[in-house]
Design an enzyme around this catalytic site. Sequence first.
Site, PDB file in Angstrom:
ATOM      1  N   TRP A 144     -10.359  -7.162  11.138  1.00  0.00           N
ATOM      2  CA  TRP A 144     -11.770  -7.471  11.360  1.00  0.00           C
ATOM      3  C   TRP A 144     -12.686  -6.296  11.056  1.00  0.00           C
ATOM      4  O   TRP A 144     -13.892  -6.468  10.984  1.00  0.00           O
ATOM      5  CB  TRP A 144     -12.004  -7.946  12.797  1.00  0.00           C
ATOM      6  N   ASN A 145     -12.152  -5.095  10.885  1.00  0.00           N
ATOM      7  CA  ASN A 145     -13.024  -3.958  10.536  1.00  0.00           C
ATOM      8  C   ASN A 145     -13.075  -3.807   9.017  1.00  0.00           C
ATOM      9  O   ASN A 145     -12.046  -3.853   8.345  1.00  0.00           O
ATOM     10  CB  ASN A 145     -12.548  -2.666  11.203  1.00  0.00           C
ATOM     11  N   LYS A 194      -6.135 -14.605   4.291  1.00  0.00           N
ATOM     12  CA  LYS A 194      -6.604 -15.010   5.616  1.00  0.00           C
ATOM     13  C   LYS A 194      -7.291 -13.832   6.293  1.00  0.00           C
ATOM     14  O   LYS A 194      -6.643 -12.893   6.752  1.00  0.00           O
ATOM     15  CB  LYS A 194      -5.464 -15.508   6.508  1.00  0.00           C
ATOM     16  N   GLU A 201      -0.156  -1.886   6.735  1.00  0.00           N
ATOM     17  CA  GLU A 201      -0.939  -0.689   7.064  1.00  0.00           C
ATOM     18  C   GLU A 201      -1.453  -0.910   8.470  1.00  0.00           C
ATOM     19  O   GLU A 201      -2.221  -1.838   8.722  1.00  0.00           O
ATOM     20  CB  GLU A 201      -2.081  -0.501   6.058  1.00  0.00           C
ATOM     21  N   CYS A 234      -9.026   2.968  11.616  1.00  0.00           N
ATOM     22  CA  CYS A 234      -7.626   3.337  11.867  1.00  0.00           C
ATOM     23  C   CYS A 234      -7.325   4.772  11.464  1.00  0.00           C
ATOM     24  O   CYS A 234      -6.419   5.401  12.018  1.00  0.00           O
ATOM     25  CB  CYS A 234      -6.696   2.372  11.148  1.00  0.00           C
ATOM     26  N   GLU A 283      -2.859   4.032  20.567  1.00  0.00           N
ATOM     27  CA  GLU A 283      -4.109   3.828  19.844  1.00  0.00           C
ATOM     28  C   GLU A 283      -5.101   3.038  20.698  1.00  0.00           C
ATOM     29  O   GLU A 283      -4.778   1.975  21.224  1.00  0.00           O
ATOM     30  CB  GLU A 283      -3.852   3.068  18.542  1.00  0.00           C
TER      31      GLU A 283
END
Length: 487
Positions: free
Chosen positions: A160-161, A184, A259, A292, A387
């Site tokens: 979503w980023n 998607k 990733e 990320c 994270e």
Amino acid sequence: MSATASRTATVAGVEVPTDHYINGERVQSAQTFTTISPIDESVLAEVSRASVGDVDLAVQAAHDAFPAWAALGAVERGRYLHKLADLIDKNIEPLAQVECADMAMLLRSLRARVIARGALNYRNYADLAVAYEERDWHSKGTWNRVQRMPAGPAAVITPWNAPFMLSTWKTAPALAAGCTVVLKPAEWSPLSCSLLASLADEAGIPPGVFNVLQGIGAEAGAALVAHPLIRRVSFTGSTRAAREIGQSAARNITPFTAELGGKNPLIVFADADLDAAAAKAAGQYDDAGQVCLSGTRLLIEESVLDTFLEKFHAATDAHVLGDPREDATTVAPMIHPDHVARVAGFVDRARESGQRIVRGGQRGEGLFYEPTLIEPTGNDAEIVQNEVFGPVLTYQTFADEDEAIRLANSTNYGLSGIVYTSSMGRADRIGRAVRAGVVWVNTFLVRDLTAPFGGVGNSGIGREGGDYALDFYSDLKTLQILDGSVA
């Protein structure tokens, strides 16, 4: 499900189709899901929610279109991709406006570089595929050549980023290599990818070559990666989801690249330009920390800690939390209420377990979270090892290079590293020693699209970028001919 005139929503003054794009047509689902704007939590659109049947329709379309697309060759495929890139350049403003509304990335960043990077991705991979030279050599009385064969339909699942840019980053090498694609996007920010489908249609990309499914990851995403006709899976997202996707892909012996997240060190040595290092450290709060690659673990040589923190706090104080459409804003709201709650949970647990909250540590209005800095009690603290993916940094000190390296490599992640030093020798030593897919020295987020990109450990598997990505979307074959046997 039915192919019909697409339902649309008006987002930031732009008409956005809210249905799937399958086999060159807009396809509705009976069910929908809601996407909201992080800016004010208003409803932007009701979006078609793909069923297993929709997934099968899209994969079958990609399967049927694959032979002709693969047979076109790199030059002809490249013409389509260059046309798509030109259309992206012509539509930067509407794409930026929609992505800003849907994801809340700073509008000025989207206008200046992020959306244009999508066009660059298509041009770059189109040209790389054309320039590829097959490897020839002579061995043991035979002539040998390594050839790339397009692999088949590819499933591309994006986060979503920065959804538009990351979707182009993955679909560009797939299409250039001769694969067809079912994309998607994430359900929290799907709208700019729907516009990408419209531009692919305008570019004349043949039906079935490029398909976009909107849906929920546990439903549409799971069915997509498990489909037996899918021959490649490329995923960017969480480590937890990657484990499930990898297991599903393995059942069909489908090659898989991922990733994933990072818990990246930003290492500052005493000989560094401390003003530049502190400014870059404060810059890790950009995009509300939802990057990320961000250096979220500040590792500071102990002799300059006080000076560094003074400069860091001054740079952080200059941040402006606000509407991402405003030029003055430097930190925008976070993507979704659930994600704000997740980030707040990390900080709350850190506080409860005795970690020192040096600054921030509180929710703001709406979906804002204050830029936060935490001094942990030890390296094994959850806030150091896991994270967070929000505007939350930790800091620790080190006495020498060995301790800096030990701390840098002390998590299960290995996506990136950032080093600040004025010594070339140290830059080389630390750069070699840090376990990560990329290490920047005295800079950050500078990308050469031909370089390999990916992570180690919990940060991913496989590499994207340049020929590495084209090889992933291909099956490599060796042609071997006996000397003198052919004229």
